[in-house]
Design an enzyme around this catalytic site. Structure first.
Site, mmCIF file in Angstrom:
data_model
loop_
_atom_site.group_PDB
_atom_site.id
_atom_site.type_symbol
_atom_site.label_atom_id
_atom_site.label_comp_id
_atom_site.label_asym_id
_atom_site.label_seq_id
_atom_site.Cartn_x
_atom_site.Cartn_y
_atom_site.Cartn_z
ATOM 1 N N SER A 305 36.642 97.865 3.603
ATOM 2 C CA SER A 305 35.963 97.277 4.745
ATOM 3 C C SER A 305 36.763 96.072 5.259
ATOM 4 O O SER A 305 37.908 96.244 5.665
ATOM 5 C CB SER A 305 34.526 96.910 4.373
ATOM 6 O OG SER A 305 33.773 96.607 5.509
ATOM 7 N N ASP A 390 30.278 106.763 8.557
ATOM 8 C CA ASP A 390 30.288 105.307 8.417
ATOM 9 C C ASP A 390 29.651 104.662 9.638
ATOM 10 O O ASP A 390 30.164 104.765 10.753
ATOM 11 C CB ASP A 390 31.723 104.814 8.226
ATOM 12 C CG ASP A 390 31.802 103.423 7.638
ATOM 13 O OD1 ASP A 390 30.926 102.597 7.958
ATOM 14 O OD2 ASP A 390 32.735 103.151 6.865
ATOM 15 N N HIS A 419 29.615 104.090 4.636
ATOM 16 C CA HIS A 419 30.230 102.825 4.229
ATOM 17 C C HIS A 419 29.996 102.633 2.729
ATOM 18 O O HIS A 419 29.448 101.624 2.284
ATOM 19 C CB HIS A 419 29.657 101.672 5.040
ATOM 20 C CG HIS A 419 30.577 100.502 5.147
ATOM 21 N ND1 HIS A 419 31.787 100.563 5.796
ATOM 22 C CD2 HIS A 419 30.489 99.225 4.679
ATOM 23 C CE1 HIS A 419 32.390 99.394 5.730
ATOM 24 N NE2 HIS A 419 31.621 98.567 5.050
#
Length: 439
Positions: A305, A390, A419
């Site tokens: 991320s 995601d 995610h």
């Protein structure tokens, strides 16, 4: 017990408990989300990938403990990521199943189907995402003409700052195989970088790994597992605060002084929050290569991320990095929203933020910090992993960056992941990294 010892024990216990949540391994990727009601939405093509214009059929299954149960208010919508729905309505289930057909996209990108159902007054959600020629997604962000010069000046500023490293061994965290230290060292603008260093015990020299964090404010405990496997690991925070404080400090900062830090000073490329962060990652490399236990030639960086972004950025700015691992990188093609498609986290140009940030100064600033532009200059071999579902870092955004990479690259796609990661993704990426570092 002496009062100071008691306070220290309570502090360590609190940190340990929060680290259980964030994973002591250091790669604090979210794990598999589970719901009481399982809503599965899958494109019928096995790899979830389609040619441009190809019609898509989404298969829907709504179950609890593997069996269909009565649900209420079942509805769906189909949309390009983060955009308005192009098809929506109620959905009739037959024995917990249904299908939804929709025209395919005429341009490269991702088409998402979301299904909602209610049980006992609570609404649940499932989603599936079809990819259309993702390898042809091109970025929207522009490369500044002075991009290299801007970052060279920043690196010169950093080089003029003494590192002033400090290390404190943590005996209660160290093991028979690994020494653990709290460390900190000087960064630009009178700030410091704080982290946890884990060093294998024994004779010889070792490869090194820099672990860069996902978004948020939290403590860190060090990656003992990778150190026991034979690598020096430095796990850093990015906020210039110690990483061993009690949990309340971080939650208070997240709700207060550092709330929305990713937008701080976005109108000025020299004052933007991430300038100190990016340079701090280079300073972390300075620290690692200065260690006497480092083998002098094998250095990797990894993160997910925000950390996935920092992995690519650090490797692009610092040729001492030999290999990188990045999961679903944030900060990628952030101007996508200005071009009627999804942009990367932190979604600074999404509809809810447009009135605050849609101005030439912010657009200019972010072009110096967007992962796409670092991908364009990247020369470091990398391993990448992500999925199509995601919500936080839309795949359109990170494919815009990934497609610009000319360096050797390997991607491990598990379409249904969002995610979050399966443990197998971590095993595969770690094995790739250790194989490279120990050659």
């Amino acid at each position: 017990m002496h009062t100071s010892h008691l306070l220290r024990a309570l502090k360590n216990q609190s940190i340990f408990l929060i680290l259980v949540f964030f994973s002591i391994s250091g790669t604090s990727f979210a794990q598999i989300p589970r719901q009481y009601l399982d809503i599965t939405v899958s494109p019928v093509n096995q790899d979830w990938t389609y040619t441009l214009g190809e019609k898509v059929e989404f298969s829907v299954s709504v179950t609890q403990s593997g069996r269909p149960i009565p649900v209420e208010n079942v509805r769906y919508f189909v949309k390009e990521e983060k955009m308005n729905p192009i098809k929506e309505g109620p959905l009739v289930l037959k024995e917990g199943k249904a299908s939804i057909s929709v025209e395919g996209m005429k341009k490269p990108g991702f088409l998402r189907c979301e299904v909602f159902a209610t049980v006992d007054g609570k609404e649940y959600r499932g989603l599936g995402t079809a990819a259309f020629a993702p390898e042809k997604i091109v970025p929207t962000v522009l490369m500044p003409s002075d991009f290299d010069a801007f970052w060279n000046v920043g690196k010169q500023e950093l080089a003029a700052v003494p590192m002033d490293p400090k290390m404190v061994r943590i005996p209660e965290r160290s093991t028979e195989k690994v020494d653990v230290y709290h460390v900190n060292f000087q960064n630009v603008k009178n700030s410091r970088v704080y982290g946890v260093l884990t060093v294998p015990k024994g004779e010889g020299k070792f490869p090194a790994i820099l672990q860069v964090p996902g978004a948020g404010i939290r403590p860190y405990g060090g990656d003992l597992a990778k150190a026991a496997r034979g690598a020096i690991v430095l796990q850093i925070g990015i906020h210039g605060i110690p990483v061993d404080l009690v949990p309340e400090v971080y939650s208070n900062l997240a709700s207060g002084a550092l709330n929305g830090y990713w937008n701080f000073n976005a109108q000025d490329k020299d004052l933007y929050y991430y300038k100190r962060v990016y340079l701090g990652c280079i300073r972390a490399v300075d620290f690692l290569v200065s260690l006497p236990q480092y083998d002098g030639q094998n250095l990797g960086v990894q993160g997910g991320s925000q950390g996935g972004a920092l992995s690519i950025i650090t490797a692009a700015l610092d040729p001492r990095i030999n290999y990188l691992v990045a999961y679903y990188p944030a900060l990628s093609d952030m101007t996508g929203y200005l071009n009627k498609r999804a942009g990367g986290w932190p979604h600074i140009f999404a509809d809810s933020n447009l009135k605050y940030y849609n101005n030439p100064k912010v657009i200019e600033t972010l072009s110096y910090y967007d992962v796409v532009n670092f991908a364009r200059i990247l020369k470091t071999p990398g391993f990448y992993s992500w999925g199509y579902n995601d919500d936080t870092c839309p795949p359109t955004s990170f494919y815009a960056a990934y497609n610009q990479i000319k360096a050797p690259k390997e991607v491990f796609v598990i379409p249904e992941t969002g995610h979050w990661t399966y443990p197998e993704q971590g095993v595969k990426s770690d094995n790739w990294l250790f194989e490279k570092l120990k050659k």
